[in-house]
Scaffold this motif. Structure first.
Motif, PDB file in Angstrom:
ATOM      1  N   GLN A   3       5.516 -43.635  -1.440  1.00 51.50           N
ATOM      2  CA  GLN A   3       5.236 -43.790  -0.023  1.00 51.50           C
ATOM      3  C   GLN A   3       6.146 -42.869   0.725  1.00 51.50           C
ATOM      4  O   GLN A   3       7.169 -42.681   0.248  1.00 51.50           O
ATOM      5  CB  GLN A   3       5.443 -45.170   0.762  1.00 51.50           C
ATOM      6  CG  GLN A   3       4.739 -46.239  -0.054  1.00 51.50           C
ATOM      7  CD  GLN A   3       4.874 -47.660   0.639  1.00 51.50           C
ATOM      8  OE1 GLN A   3       6.283 -47.949   0.690  1.00 51.50           O
ATOM      9  NE2 GLN A   3       4.049 -48.534   1.082  1.00 51.50           N
ATOM     10  N   GLU A   4       5.572 -42.022   1.565  1.00 50.26           N
ATOM     11  CA  GLU A   4       6.433 -41.182   2.208  1.00 50.26           C
ATOM     12  C   GLU A   4       7.477 -41.808   3.384  1.00 50.26           C
ATOM     13  O   GLU A   4       8.570 -41.369   3.358  1.00 50.26           O
ATOM     14  CB  GLU A   4       5.455 -40.420   3.263  1.00 50.26           C
ATOM     15  CG  GLU A   4       4.571 -39.285   2.203  1.00 50.26           C
ATOM     16  CD  GLU A   4       3.948 -38.317   3.245  1.00 50.26           C
ATOM     17  OE1 GLU A   4       4.185 -38.097   4.275  1.00 50.26           O
ATOM     18  OE2 GLU A   4       2.708 -37.633   2.842  1.00 50.26           O
ATOM     19  N   ASN A   5       7.199 -42.846   3.671  1.00 56.51           N
ATOM     20  CA  ASN A   5       7.891 -43.476   4.617  1.00 56.51           C
ATOM     21  C   ASN A   5       8.696 -44.629   3.914  1.00 56.51           C
ATOM     22  O   ASN A   5       7.987 -45.447   3.141  1.00 56.51           O
ATOM     23  CB  ASN A   5       7.266 -44.043   5.931  1.00 56.51           C
ATOM     24  CG  ASN A   5       6.532 -43.076   6.673  1.00 56.51           C
ATOM     25  OD1 ASN A   5       7.463 -41.831   6.992  1.00 56.51           O
ATOM     26  ND2 ASN A   5       5.604 -43.281   7.301  1.00 56.51           N
ATOM     27  N   TYR A   6       9.813 -45.216   4.089  1.00 52.78           N
ATOM     28  CA  TYR A   6      10.592 -46.290   3.472  1.00 52.78           C
ATOM     29  C   TYR A   6      11.054 -46.987   4.688  1.00 52.78           C
ATOM     30  O   TYR A   6      11.315 -46.438   5.673  1.00 52.78           O
ATOM     31  CB  TYR A   6      11.707 -45.844   2.465  1.00 52.78           C
ATOM     32  CG  TYR A   6      12.589 -45.125   3.162  1.00 52.78           C
ATOM     33  CD1 TYR A   6      13.779 -45.413   3.674  1.00 52.78           C
ATOM     34  CD2 TYR A   6      12.736 -43.577   3.158  1.00 52.78           C
ATOM     35  CE1 TYR A   6      15.077 -44.978   4.096  1.00 52.78           C
ATOM     36  CE2 TYR A   6      13.706 -42.900   3.747  1.00 52.78           C
ATOM     37  CZ  TYR A   6      15.035 -43.571   4.226  1.00 52.78           C
ATOM     38  OH  TYR A   6      15.688 -42.780   4.722  1.00 52.78           O
ATOM     39  N   PRO A   7      11.218 -48.431   4.266  1.00 53.53           N
ATOM     40  CA  PRO A   7      11.957 -49.198   5.374  1.00 53.53           C
ATOM     41  C   PRO A   7      13.232 -48.817   6.135  1.00 53.53           C
ATOM     42  O   PRO A   7      13.998 -48.388   5.417  1.00 53.53           O
ATOM     43  CB  PRO A   7      12.023 -50.539   4.524  1.00 53.53           C
ATOM     44  CG  PRO A   7      11.103 -50.538   3.527  1.00 53.53           C
ATOM     45  CD  PRO A   7      11.223 -49.050   3.109  1.00 53.53           C
ATOM     46  N   GLN A   8      13.221 -48.950   7.372  1.00 53.74           N
ATOM     47  CA  GLN A   8      14.510 -48.296   7.948  1.00 53.74           C
ATOM     48  C   GLN A   8      15.363 -49.666   8.540  1.00 53.74           C
ATOM     49  O   GLN A   8      16.372 -49.257   9.215  1.00 53.74           O
ATOM     50  CB  GLN A   8      14.212 -47.550   9.141  1.00 53.74           C
ATOM     51  CG  GLN A   8      13.389 -46.024   8.678  1.00 53.74           C
ATOM     52  CD  GLN A   8      14.524 -45.091   7.942  1.00 53.74           C
ATOM     53  OE1 GLN A   8      15.568 -45.006   8.247  1.00 53.74           O
ATOM     54  NE2 GLN A   8      13.942 -44.766   6.778  1.00 53.74           N
ATOM     55  N   SER A   9      14.912 -50.816   8.623  1.00 52.69           N
ATOM     56  CA  SER A   9      15.500 -51.920   9.172  1.00 52.69           C
ATOM     57  C   SER A   9      15.060 -53.214   8.563  1.00 52.69           C
ATOM     58  O   SER A   9      14.403 -53.258   7.520  1.00 52.69           O
ATOM     59  CB  SER A   9      15.456 -51.916  10.657  1.00 52.69           C
ATOM     60  OG  SER A   9      13.940 -51.920  10.907  1.00 52.69           O
ATOM     61  N   PHE A  10      15.637 -54.210   8.844  1.00 56.94           N
ATOM     62  CA  PHE A  10      15.133 -55.637   8.532  1.00 56.94           C
ATOM     63  C   PHE A  10      13.869 -55.930   8.984  1.00 56.94           C
ATOM     64  O   PHE A  10      13.442 -55.537  10.032  1.00 56.94           O
ATOM     65  CB  PHE A  10      16.049 -56.809   9.137  1.00 56.94           C
ATOM     66  CG  PHE A  10      17.575 -56.799   8.736  1.00 56.94           C
ATOM     67  CD1 PHE A  10      17.764 -57.343   7.522  1.00 56.94           C
ATOM     68  CD2 PHE A  10      18.394 -56.136   9.324  1.00 56.94           C
ATOM     69  CE1 PHE A  10      19.137 -57.189   6.863  1.00 56.94           C
ATOM     70  CE2 PHE A  10      19.825 -55.934   8.726  1.00 56.94           C
ATOM     71  CZ  PHE A  10      20.230 -56.540   7.803  1.00 56.94           C
ATOM     72  N   PRO A  11      12.878 -56.396   7.927  1.00 63.21           N
ATOM     73  CA  PRO A  11      11.565 -56.577   8.158  1.00 63.21           C
ATOM     74  C   PRO A  11      11.010 -57.560   9.456  1.00 63.21           C
ATOM     75  O   PRO A  11      12.049 -58.602   9.705  1.00 63.21           O
ATOM     76  CB  PRO A  11      11.038 -56.885   6.813  1.00 63.21           C
ATOM     77  CG  PRO A  11      12.173 -57.608   6.290  1.00 63.21           C
ATOM     78  CD  PRO A  11      13.341 -56.951   6.737  1.00 63.21           C
ATOM     79  N   ALA A  12      10.114 -57.481  10.088  1.00 59.02           N
ATOM     80  CA  ALA A  12       9.680 -58.425  10.864  1.00 59.02           C
ATOM     81  C   ALA A  12       9.682 -59.799  10.149  1.00 59.02           C
ATOM     82  O   ALA A  12       9.253 -59.919   9.252  1.00 59.02           O
ATOM     83  CB  ALA A  12       8.458 -58.347  11.837  1.00 59.02           C
ATOM     84  N   GLY A  13      10.200 -60.968  11.105  1.00 62.19           N
ATOM     85  CA  GLY A  13       9.931 -62.171  10.315  1.00 62.19           C
ATOM     86  C   GLY A  13      11.162 -62.689   9.100  1.00 62.19           C
ATOM     87  O   GLY A  13      11.037 -63.559   8.581  1.00 62.19           O
ATOM     88  N   PHE A  14      12.272 -61.652   9.216  1.00 64.49           N
ATOM     89  CA  PHE A  14      13.299 -61.689   8.477  1.00 64.49           C
ATOM     90  C   PHE A  14      14.196 -63.038   8.819  1.00 64.49           C
ATOM     91  O   PHE A  14      14.179 -63.417   9.988  1.00 64.49           O
ATOM     92  CB  PHE A  14      14.295 -60.519   8.495  1.00 64.49           C
ATOM     93  CG  PHE A  14      15.523 -60.654   7.663  1.00 64.49           C
ATOM     94  CD1 PHE A  14      15.377 -60.179   6.216  1.00 64.49           C
ATOM     95  CD2 PHE A  14      16.879 -61.270   8.151  1.00 64.49           C
ATOM     96  CE1 PHE A  14      16.472 -60.105   5.422  1.00 64.49           C
ATOM     97  CE2 PHE A  14      17.915 -61.020   7.055  1.00 64.49           C
ATOM     98  CZ  PHE A  14      17.649 -60.728   5.803  1.00 64.49           C
ATOM     99  N   LEU A  15      14.366 -63.939   7.692  1.00 66.00           N
ATOM    100  CA  LEU A  15      14.708 -65.317   7.970  1.00 66.00           C
ATOM    101  C   LEU A  15      16.464 -65.283   7.941  1.00 66.00           C
ATOM    102  O   LEU A  15      17.239 -65.151   7.083  1.00 66.00           O
ATOM    103  CB  LEU A  15      14.730 -66.088   6.747  1.00 66.00           C
ATOM    104  CG  LEU A  15      12.912 -66.367   6.667  1.00 66.00           C
ATOM    105  CD1 LEU A  15      12.564 -67.082   5.639  1.00 66.00           C
ATOM    106  CD2 LEU A  15      12.280 -67.032   8.000  1.00 66.00           C
ATOM    107  N   TRP A  16      16.905 -65.310   9.203  1.00 64.24           N
ATOM    108  CA  TRP A  16      18.430 -65.318   9.804  1.00 64.24           C
ATOM    109  C   TRP A  16      18.877 -66.643   9.828  1.00 64.24           C
ATOM    110  O   TRP A  16      17.920 -67.366  10.578  1.00 64.24           O
ATOM    111  CB  TRP A  16      18.748 -64.388  10.727  1.00 64.24           C
ATOM    112  CG  TRP A  16      18.436 -62.988  10.810  1.00 64.24           C
ATOM    113  CD1 TRP A  16      17.230 -62.405  11.469  1.00 64.24           C
ATOM    114  CD2 TRP A  16      19.144 -62.001  10.528  1.00 64.24           C
ATOM    115  NE1 TRP A  16      17.378 -61.214  11.219  1.00 64.24           N
ATOM    116  CE2 TRP A  16      18.671 -60.854  10.754  1.00 64.24           C
ATOM    117  CE3 TRP A  16      20.542 -62.020   9.817  1.00 64.24           C
ATOM    118  CZ2 TRP A  16      19.230 -59.628  10.284  1.00 64.24           C
ATOM    119  CZ3 TRP A  16      21.047 -60.626   9.597  1.00 64.24           C
ATOM    120  CH2 TRP A  16      20.427 -59.733   9.928  1.00 64.24           C
ATOM    121  N   GLY A  17      19.790 -66.977   9.355  1.00 60.62           N
ATOM    122  CA  GLY A  17      20.234 -68.579   9.616  1.00 60.62           C
ATOM    123  C   GLY A  17      21.603 -68.511   8.843  1.00 60.62           C
ATOM    124  O   GLY A  17      22.381 -67.630   8.794  1.00 60.62           O
ATOM    125  N   GLY A  18      21.996 -70.060   8.527  1.00 64.34           N
ATOM    126  CA  GLY A  18      23.075 -70.399   7.811  1.00 64.34           C
ATOM    127  C   GLY A  18      23.042 -71.447   6.763  1.00 64.34           C
ATOM    128  O   GLY A  18      21.647 -71.953   6.648  1.00 64.34           O
TER     129      GLY A  18
END
Length: 488
Positions: A3-18
């Protein structure tokens, strides 16, 4: 795939928590029909750098059973999450949690471990917890076994050393899946399954008085039973709820060679193989060939039933989760110098360490993520990572910028791993609220964004107080990891 583009940040829906464990937070150890667990017969350590969770033999076990107090057994009191769960989950929601990882105490559902019918009061408690999570749209991630098996299974079978414990566990998991399955999308089977090589806390089997070879035999046999039970739990869940996801969980201990000497590189490779053996079985569905030599050279024979290997092959996990706290250094003639109280190895001169001797290595997390993604090609989930520190409450506040700095560095490296192509589902930092230490049962080793007013002797008001890191993590989640600055 190119792919010409690659992920630059955390994806949408990333599960942040504890993440937490029942035996370290719940308390209410003898209420509402709950049975005694293996975690609740382990005495508090005499030293902050000495683990105590496996120092149980027949004599200390009987002493613990006869003692009906929490004085020497802090995990019996936890931080009283049993009565504070609504308040605590509200605080998690204020931070913006997308997911909360917690464990179900097996003995709260089946007090003796193999009761025919479940304890309804136990089911009702976790229903109330899930009610609160749903109120705030927080996804539950439930660990089925987190170092807290019913003690009666130790007394009856010597824990996981007996194959009959598989049936007991899968009776429990079937009850839990049927009761909670419509409300839970993500599950884990055994917490840090590889630490069963250390003994009692994970196997529930008394082995302190055995010769070393017999001890090792018992532990690996116990772990085989857990691996089969994990695969059978995966089968159960997928038959009931095909869309739900179930993962394994490893205490990841990335190992570096002490030098470029080939013997040191090989020693590090061996250490990593012994660490990754467990996820190899749970993800790939078979015992890796490299373990055959290890078993033979240590006179270990894994007793299997005829269909065990077919079960492992047919029911692999959906994703791979792991804890990450430190890395170690290995050399070919190492004498086992202690690093912290969770792993052994040489000290790395390029790393700083915590007050408990745990070496801090954020880049090691990126290395680990890349290596595990390359090895398994299944989604990864960092379900434990955090800094234990002696936080000071001054004028009603805790200024824990050292924790913010620690977490920021690790989150930066997670983002770099995502750019590298790693598929990462989420991040549940360890101990979003102060809790009882797993390894030493002390309270003064604090991990949380939320301070709990309780000391090592159990004294205090149990009042919950937001630390500086609370507001920082709130901002991290709100920006999906884009803003990691500390403005305090």
């Amino acid at each position: 795939m190119y792919q010409e583009n690659y992920p630059q940040s955390f994806p949408a829906g990333f599960l942040w928590g504890g993440a937490t464990a029942a035996n370290q937070i719940e308390g209410a150890w003898n209420l509402a029909g709950k049975g005694l667990t293996t975690a609740e017969v382990v005495k508090k350590a005499v030293s902050r750098k000495k683990m105590s969770m496996d120092e149980v033999n027949q004599a200390t076990l009987q002493e613990a059973i006869a003692d009906h107090t929490t004085t020497s057994y802090p995990k019996r009191r936890g931080i009283d999450f049993y009565h504070h769960y609504a308040e605590d989950i509200k605080l998690f929601a204020e931070m913006g949690f997308k997911v909360y990882r917690f464990s179900i105490a097996w003995a709260r559902i089946l007090p003796h471990g193999d009761d025919e019918q479940p304890n309804q009061a136990g089911l009702a408690f976790y229903d109330r917890v899930l009610d609160e999570l749903e109120k705030y749209q927080i996804q539950p991630l439930i660990t089925l076994s987190h170092y807290e098996m019913p003690l009666d299974l130790t007394l009856k079978y010597n824990g996981w050393s007996d194959r009959r414990t598989i049936a007991a566990f899968n009776h429990y998991t079937k009850i839990v899946f049927k009761h909670f399955g419509k409300r839970v999308k993500y599950w884990l089977t055994f917490n840090e399954i590889n630490t069963g090589t250390w003994g009692f806390h994970a196997t529930g089997a008394l082995d302190q008085d055995l010769p070393k070879q017999q001890q090792l035999q018992l532990r690996y046999q116990s772990l085989h039973h857990q691996l089969v039970a994990s695969a059978l739990a995966t089968k159960q869940l997928h038959e009931l709820y095909p869309a739900d996801k179930i993962g394994c969980m490893l205490a990841r201990m990335q190992t570096y060679p002490a030098s470029p000497k080939p013997k040191d590189v090989r020693a590090a490779q061996l250490a990593d193989q012994k660490n990754l053996f467990f996820t190899d079985v749970q993800v790939r569905g078979e015992y890796p060939a490299f373990m055959n030599r290890y078993f033979a050279e240590n006179n270990l024979i894994i007793k299997m039933e005829a269909n065990d290997q077919a079960i492992l092959a047919t029911y692999p996990v959906d994703f791979v989760s792991f804890s990450y706290y430190m890395t170690t250094v290995t050399e070919s003639d190492q004498d086992g110098t202690t690093v912290g109280n969770m792993a052994t190895g040489g000290r790395n001169p390029y790393l700083k360490e915590s007050a408990w001797g745990w070496q801090i290595d954020p880049i090691g997390l990126r290395i680990t993520l890349n290596e595990m993604w390359d090895r398994y090609q299944k989604p990864l989930f960092v379900v434990e990572n955090g800094l234990g520190a002696q936080d000071k409450l001054v004028a009603g506040q805790v200024h824990d910028h050292y924790r913010i700095d620690y977490l920021r560095q690790h989150i930066v490296q997670m983002k770099e791993a995502i750019k590298d192509g790693v598929k990462l589902l989420g991040y549940t930092m360890w101990g979003p609220i102060d809790l009882i230490s797993f390894s030493t049962s002390e309270m003064s080793k604090r991990y949380g964004f939320i301070y709990v007013d309780q000391d090592d002797q159990g004294r205090g008001t149990l009042k919950r107080i937001r630390k500086d890191s609370f507001y920082w993590y709130q901002k991290v989640i709100a920006t999906n990891g884009a803003d990691l600055s500390d403005n305090h």
